[in-house]
Enzyme design. Structure first.
Site, mmCIF file in Angstrom:
data_model
loop_
_atom_site.group_PDB
_atom_site.id
_atom_site.type_symbol
_atom_site.label_atom_id
_atom_site.label_comp_id
_atom_site.label_asym_id
_atom_site.label_seq_id
_atom_site.Cartn_x
_atom_site.Cartn_y
_atom_site.Cartn_z
ATOM 1 N N SER A 64 101.006 81.223 61.553
ATOM 2 C CA SER A 64 101.980 82.272 61.885
ATOM 3 C C SER A 64 103.400 81.776 61.584
ATOM 4 O O SER A 64 103.662 81.366 60.453
ATOM 5 C CB SER A 64 101.801 82.706 63.348
ATOM 6 O OG SER A 64 102.476 83.917 63.584
ATOM 7 N N ASP A 114 94.564 90.373 60.629
ATOM 8 C CA ASP A 114 95.751 89.696 61.150
ATOM 9 C C ASP A 114 96.777 90.671 61.754
ATOM 10 O O ASP A 114 97.507 90.333 62.671
ATOM 11 C CB ASP A 114 96.447 88.917 60.016
ATOM 12 C CG ASP A 114 96.465 87.414 60.269
ATOM 13 O OD1 ASP A 114 96.522 87.018 61.435
ATOM 14 O OD2 ASP A 114 96.410 86.648 59.289
ATOM 15 N N HIS A 152 94.983 88.194 64.606
ATOM 16 C CA HIS A 152 96.003 87.160 64.455
ATOM 17 C C HIS A 152 95.731 86.029 65.454
ATOM 18 O O HIS A 152 95.466 86.289 66.628
ATOM 19 C CB HIS A 152 97.387 87.780 64.717
ATOM 20 C CG HIS A 152 98.513 86.888 64.308
ATOM 21 N ND1 HIS A 152 98.617 86.369 63.034
ATOM 22 C CD2 HIS A 152 99.588 86.415 65.007
ATOM 23 C CE1 HIS A 152 99.723 85.630 62.968
ATOM 24 N NE2 HIS A 152 100.311 85.630 64.140
#
Length: 555
Positions: free
Chosen positions: A211, A336, A455
Site C-alpha cells: 500500500s 484491492d 486490500h
C-alpha cells in the site's frame, strides 16, 4: 532405554550450550545485543528489537545520524511507533522519538554469514502504522520470524514519520515535506552500512512494502539519493503512480491544517507550525473518512509525498531510468479497491439492497472528472459493455469493486511495470495478481460471498501467519503462504522468484515490453496460473484513451 535417555539429554545439553548466536554486534552507533531464540533442532534466530537508525528527528527536518551510545544496547523491546492518530482519529499515539528498526537473523548449524536482506516498509496511507503492524496478544503482524526462518533471509522492519509530522508541506523550501521518505532512506542506508555485522550481504538488499509502503518502495527506487544502496524491490498494492501517492497541491492542505491550529497562512505559517504541539498538529492532519460516490475516499488522502525537487526531483513517471538496474516485482490483489469502494458505495456489501446504477455513474464521474462528461461516458461504456440489458445485482456490485481496484491500484501498478520494463538495463521485471479469496467472504457479515482478495489481505500470507497461528487458518492458507514466501525470498536471493532454493508451484515468467506476462497467486495454482495482459482493455482505457479525450469548451 536408560542409555538412550542419557544420549538425548547430552544432545539437548550440547545444543543448548552451543546455541548459534551473533552475541554482541558492533554497529556504527555502538554495540547491540538482541535475544536468541531456539526454533528447532540446530535452528536458532537472533532477534533485535528497537535499534536506533537515526537521532530523534527535528520537527519538519531530515533525519540525522544517531550520535551513538556507550556500553552494550540491549535491543530486546519494540520501540514506540511515530506519533499518529489513533484508529478513531480522536487522539494520538506514539512518540517523536521513533526512528528505530528491528532485525531477524536465522542460523543453522553455524552462525549465518552473507544472507540476503529484506527491508519492510509498512503501509497505512502515510497517516498511520508502525514497524510491527497491528498486534493481538503479542502476535505482531510484521513479525519477520517466519519469512526469515522459511526463506533463510534476514528481515528488517522500520518506523518512519507519518501524518502531518511525516508529510506536511507548503511546497516551498520552508516546509518541503517527504520527511517520512527521508526516514525510510536513512533506515535503508543504516542497513547497507551495518548489516554485514549481522550476517547479511549488503550487495543483496531487497526493499519491500504494501500500500503506502509499496508506493514508498517505488519512491525509494526512483530517488537519486538511493543509488547503490539496494538491489531489488517489491511493491504490493501501491506504486508512485497511484492517484493517492503524490499530493500535487500540498499548500492548500497545509493552509487547512494551519487554520485548524491557529497559525497564519502567510510567510509566518511554517515557523508557527514548527512551534505547534505535535499532538495538536497530528490531529489537525487527520483524514476525513466520510465519502460518497461523488467524493470518493481516495481523494481525502492529502498527506502524501510531494515533488520536492530533491528526494523526488520530478514527476515519478519521468524517473524510471533511475531504477534501470533494480530488479522489480509489483502486483495487486484482485479486489484491492473493495476497502475503498465499500465506504464510497456501502450498498455493494449488502446482499439485500440493490446498488443503484446511478452510483456507478457518479463514482466514474468522480474518478474521470478532469476529462468532463466525455470521460465519464466513455468510462461507463467501458465498464458496462458485458452487462447485457438486465445486469444482476451481483454484477453491478462487482463492477463497482473493479472500478475502484483499477483506478486506485491496478492500472497505475501496470503502468509502473511497463515503465520499469521499458527503462530496464540489468533490472528484471515481474508482475503478479493475488486472488486468494478473503477469509471474511461469506462468513463475516460486512463481506459478500463473491469477495476475492481485499486490500491488505496478502499481508498475513507474506508474514507467514498461517504457520505461526495455525488454529486460525486452513491447510490451503498454509499453501498460499508457503508459495508467497518462496517466491519473495527466492527473488531476494537471486532477482528471479523461481531460483533460490525454495520450490515454487509454477515458473513465473518475466514481464517484458512485448510479453506482459504475470502469475496469479492462489492456493491451487499450477502452470495454468501464468497469464498475460492483465485487464488490458481497462489499462488501455485509463492510460491511453481517457487522457486523450477532447474536453468541451463549456466544461
Amino acid at each position: 532405554m536408560l542409555k538412550l535417555g542419557i544420549l538425548v539429554a547430552v544432545a539437548v545439553f550440547l545444543e543448548t550450550v552451543s546455541a548459534t548466536s551473533l552475541g554482541v554486534v558492533d554497529t556504527d552507533g555502538g554495540k547491540v545485543q538482541g535475544k536468541n531464540i531456539r526454533l528447532g533442532y540446530r535452528r536458532h534466530m537472533d532477534v533485535f528489537r528497537g535499534i536506533p537508525f537515526a537521532d530523534i528527528p527535528g520537527r519538519f527536518e531530515k533525519p540525522k545520524r544517531h550520535p551513538g551510545w556507550d556500553g552494550v544496547l540491549k535491543a530486546t523491546e519494540y520501540r514506540n511507533r511515530c506519533i499518529q492518530v489513533n484508529l478513531l482519529m480522536t487522539d494520538t499515539r506514539g512518540s517523536e522519538d521513533c526512528l528505530y528498526l528491528n532485525i531477524w537473523v536465522p542460523h543453522g548449524r553455524s552462525v549465518s554469514t552473507g544472507l540476503p536482506v529484506m527491508v519492510w516498509i509498512f503501509g497505512g496511507g502515510f497517516l498511520a502504522g508502525g514497524s510491527m503492524g497491528i498486534n493481538f496478544l503479542e502476535n505482531y503482524l510484521y513479525n519477520g520470524q517466519e519469512i526469515a526462518d522459511r526463506g533463510d533471509v534476514i528481515v528488517v522492519t522500520m518506523n518512519y514519520r507519518v501524518g502531518a509530522l511525516g508529510f506536511l508541506s507548503t511546497g516551498e523550501s520552508d516546509l518541503p515535506g517527504n520527511y517520512g521518505l527521508w526516514d525510510q532512506h536513512a533506515a535503508i542506508g543504516w542497513v547497507n552500512r551495518n548489516i554485514r555485522s549481522f550476517g547479511g550481504d549488503s550487495e543483496r538488499i531487497t526493499v519491500f512494502g504494501e500500500s503506502a509502503g509499496g508506493a514508498s518502495v517505488n519512491f525509494q527506487t526512483l530517488s537519486p539519493h538511493n543509488k547503490g544502496l539496494f538491489k531489488r524491490a517489491i511493491s504490493q498494492s501501491g506504486v508512485a503512480l497511484c492517484p493517492w501517492a503524490i499530493n500535487k497541491n500540498p499548500r492548500r492542505f497545509a493552509e487547512e491544517v494551519a487554520i485548524k491550529v491557529n497559525c497564519p497562512t502567510d510567510e509566518k505559517m511554517a515557523p508557527c507550525l514548527k512551534m505547534t504541539d505535535p499532538a495538536v498538529l497530528t490531529l489537525a492532519g487527520s483524514l476525513s473518512i466520510s465519502s460518497s460516490p461523488d467524493q470518493p475516499l481516495v481523494f481525502n488522502l492529502a498527506l502524501s509525498p510531494v515533488i520536492d525537487g530533491d528526494f523526488i526531483p520530478d514527476d515519478p513517471s519521468k524517473l524510471f531510468n533511475n531504477m534501470a538496474d533494480i530488479d522489480y516485482m509489483a502486483g495487486v490483489n484482485d479486489m484491492d479497491g473493495h476497502l475503498f469502494t465499500g465506504l464510497d458505495v456501502p450498498t455493494i456489501n449488502s446482499p439485500l439492497v440493490k446498488t443503484p446504477i446511478e452510483d456507478v455513474k457518479r463514482l466514474l464521474a468522480a474518478y474521470t472528472k478532469d476529462q468532463g462528461k466525455a470521460g465519464a461516458d466513455n468510462a461507463y461504456s467501458t465498464y458496462t459493455s458485458n452487462w447485457g440489458s438486465k445486469p444482476s445485482w451481483e454484477t453491478i456490485k462487482k463492477t463497482v469493486v473493479e472500478i475502484g481496484t483499477d483506478y486506485i491500484f491496478l492500472v497505475p501498478i501496470q503502468a509502473a511495470l511497463y515503465l520499469h520494463a521499458a527503462n530496464a538495463k540489468t533490472g528484471r521485471t515481474y508482475s503478479y495478481l493475488f486472488s486468494e479469496p478473503s477469509r471474511m467472504g461469506g462468513i463475516a457479515r460486512p463481506y459478500p460471498s463473491w469477495m476475492g482478495a481485499d486490500h491488505a489481505d496478502d499481508l498475513q500470507y507474506v508474514f507467514g501467519k498461517p504457520f505461526s497461528s495455525p488454529l486460525g487458518y486452513w491447510p490451503r492458507h498454509r499453501k498460499v503462504s508457503g508459495y508467497i514466501i518462496a517466491y519473495w525470498t527466492n527473488f531476494a536471493k537471486t532477482g528471479d522468484p523461481n531460483k533460490g532454493g525454495q520450490s515454487v508451484p509454477t515458473p513465473w515468467p518475466q514481464f517484458t515490453s512485448t510479453g506482459h506476462q504475470y502469475v496469479e497467486i492462489h492456493h491451487d495454482m499450477n502452470k495454468a496460473y501464468v497469464r498475460e495482459k492483465m485487464r488490458m482493455r481497462h489499462v488501455h482505457f485509463w492510460t491511453s484513451i481517457l487522457p486523450n479525450l477532447p474536453i468541451s469548451a463549456s466544461e
